[in-house]
Enzyme design. Structure first.
Site, PDB file in Angstrom:
ATOM      1  N   TYR A 174       0.821  -1.216   0.000  1.00  0.00           N
ATOM      2  CA  TYR A 174       0.000   0.000   0.000  1.00  0.00           C
ATOM      3  C   TYR A 174       0.853   1.263   0.000  1.00  0.00           C
ATOM      4  CZ  TYR A 174      -3.861  -3.105   1.478  1.00  0.00           C
ATOM      5  OH  TYR A 174      -4.794  -4.103   1.570  1.00  0.00           O
ATOM      6  N   SER A 211      -3.825 -13.897   3.339  1.00  0.00           N
ATOM      7  CA  SER A 211      -4.838 -13.141   2.602  1.00  0.00           C
ATOM      8  C   SER A 211      -4.873 -13.645   1.162  1.00  0.00           C
ATOM      9  CB  SER A 211      -4.494 -11.642   2.632  1.00  0.00           C
ATOM     10  OG  SER A 211      -5.491 -10.882   1.980  1.00  0.00           O
ATOM     11  N   ASN A 212      -6.057 -13.683   0.595  1.00  0.00           N
ATOM     12  CA  ASN A 212      -6.252 -14.114  -0.796  1.00  0.00           C
ATOM     13  C   ASN A 212      -5.881 -15.577  -1.012  1.00  0.00           C
ATOM     14  OD1 ASN A 212      -7.040 -11.467  -2.037  1.00  0.00           O
ATOM     15  ND2 ASN A 212      -5.004 -10.887  -1.296  1.00  0.00           N
ATOM     16  N   SER A 229     -13.175  -5.787   0.842  1.00  0.00           N
ATOM     17  CA  SER A 229     -14.087  -5.479  -0.273  1.00  0.00           C
ATOM     18  C   SER A 229     -15.520  -5.874   0.070  1.00  0.00           C
ATOM     19  CB  SER A 229     -13.637  -6.160  -1.571  1.00  0.00           C
ATOM     20  OG  SER A 229     -12.473  -5.558  -2.078  1.00  0.00           O
ATOM     21  N   GLN A 282     -15.876  -3.327  -3.749  1.00  0.00           N
ATOM     22  CA  GLN A 282     -15.066  -2.212  -4.264  1.00  0.00           C
ATOM     23  C   GLN A 282     -15.960  -1.046  -4.684  1.00  0.00           C
ATOM     24  OE1 GLN A 282     -12.184  -3.766  -7.153  1.00  0.00           O
ATOM     25  NE2 GLN A 282     -10.877  -4.320  -5.442  1.00  0.00           N
ATOM     26  N   LYS A 318     -12.846   0.837   3.765  1.00  0.00           N
ATOM     27  CA  LYS A 318     -11.908   1.936   3.514  1.00  0.00           C
ATOM     28  C   LYS A 318     -12.658   3.190   3.090  1.00  0.00           C
ATOM     29  CE  LYS A 318     -10.496   3.022  -0.355  1.00  0.00           C
ATOM     30  NZ  LYS A 318     -10.037   3.023  -1.765  1.00  0.00           N
TER      31      LYS A 318
END
Length: 285
Positions: free
Chosen positions: A48, A151-152, A200, A204, A242
């Site tokens: 990020y 993650s993922n 998400s 998104q 976010k």
């Protein structure tokens, strides 16, 4: 509100996601607003490119809100470019330094493959094993990582990890919302006492004004975003929405003064149309 992880540590149910927030003023304003309205989890990652920005402003913000480091849960992640055993320690220490902290509350492998390696390359399996083993060493031998996770990761990646790990992940952070419910991963996490954290949650931003959920939102006098986030909470997922907009930051944590009925929870789930909005790790061997 918090939930206890298998590691024994407690994770807040709602956190502030910081993906794509790279402007110093935006970072400080978002964190300030979040801390003022009750957020106690900050989610970032090496990729990020904002760990340093968070680390620069966090001490003064904690002091301003009369908080200490131990009052805030910090998540960061190992980037795909550092997915090899010889890079793990340096990458982790770099995140510690940038964030200006002595420990990370939750450290995740961000992606199941190594940057620059084709997804179909079988070496990704070797990289994952080497990296997880290296992270276990840090976790077991130091106090620098309080909880470990991934993650993922798909079901296939998680099953493979479970075959060789000494420490099972405490958290799997994956895309999760009514359009991508990933039932197989959900069931695996339940079986293995792994907490599933949703990212998400709003597709998104594609779901924030979705017509499918407007009547339900109206029924509860809430926004569609609040309905979708609450749906995740009631399904035992934590969320990390976010935003850089103070109004949305406040809205996204205002989730504990209502409860969605069982029938409406089912309706929200049934309205899902099997669509993934973020990147897909299924192609990674």
């Amino acid at each position: 509100m918090n939930l206890q992880l298998s590691s024994g540590n407690f994770i807040p149910l709602v956190g502030l996601g910081t993906f794509q927030i790279k402007n110093p003023e935006d970072v400080k304003r978002s964190l300030n607003c979040a801390l003022s309205c009750g957020y106690r989890l900050i989610d970032t990652a090496a990729v990020y490119k904002n760990e340093q920005l968070i680390g620069d402003c966090l001490p003064s913000l904690l002091a301003e809100h009369k908080l200490t480091r131990d009052d805030v849960f910090i998540t960061t992640k190992l980037g795909p470019k550092d997915m090899s055993r010889d890079k793990v320690s340096r990458a982790f220490e770099e995140s510690l330094t940038k964030l200006g902290v002595g420990h990370i509350d939750l450290y995740l492998i961000h992606w199941p493959g190594r940057q620059g390696t084709q997804g179909s390359d079988e070496r990704n399996k070797i990289y994952r094993r080497e990296v997880w083993t290296a992270l276990e060493e840090i976790y077991l031998k130091t106090q620098k990582i309080k909880s470990l996770g991934v993650s993922n990761f798909t079901l296939r990646h998680l099953e493979e990890l479970s075959d060789y790990c000494k420490v099972m992940p405490a958290v799997v952070q994956n895309e999760h919302h009514p359009d991508f419910q990933d039932i197989e991963v959900v069931e695996f996490c339940k079986k293995c006492d792994i907490h599933l954290q949703a990212y998400s949650s709003l597709g998104q931003s594609k779901l924030v004004a979705d017509e499918r959920y407007k009547s339900i939102a109206w029924k509860y006098d809430k926004t569609v975003s609040q309905i979708l986030l609450r749906w995740s909470l009631q399904n035992s997922r934590s969320v990390i929405p976010k935003s850089v907009q103070p109004a949305h930051i406040r809205e996204n944590i205002s989730l504990f003064d209502f409860e969605i009925s069982e029938s409406d929870m089912k309706l929200i789930s049934d309205l899902g149309k099997s669509t993934k909005y973020a990147w897909d790790p299924d192609h990674v061997s």
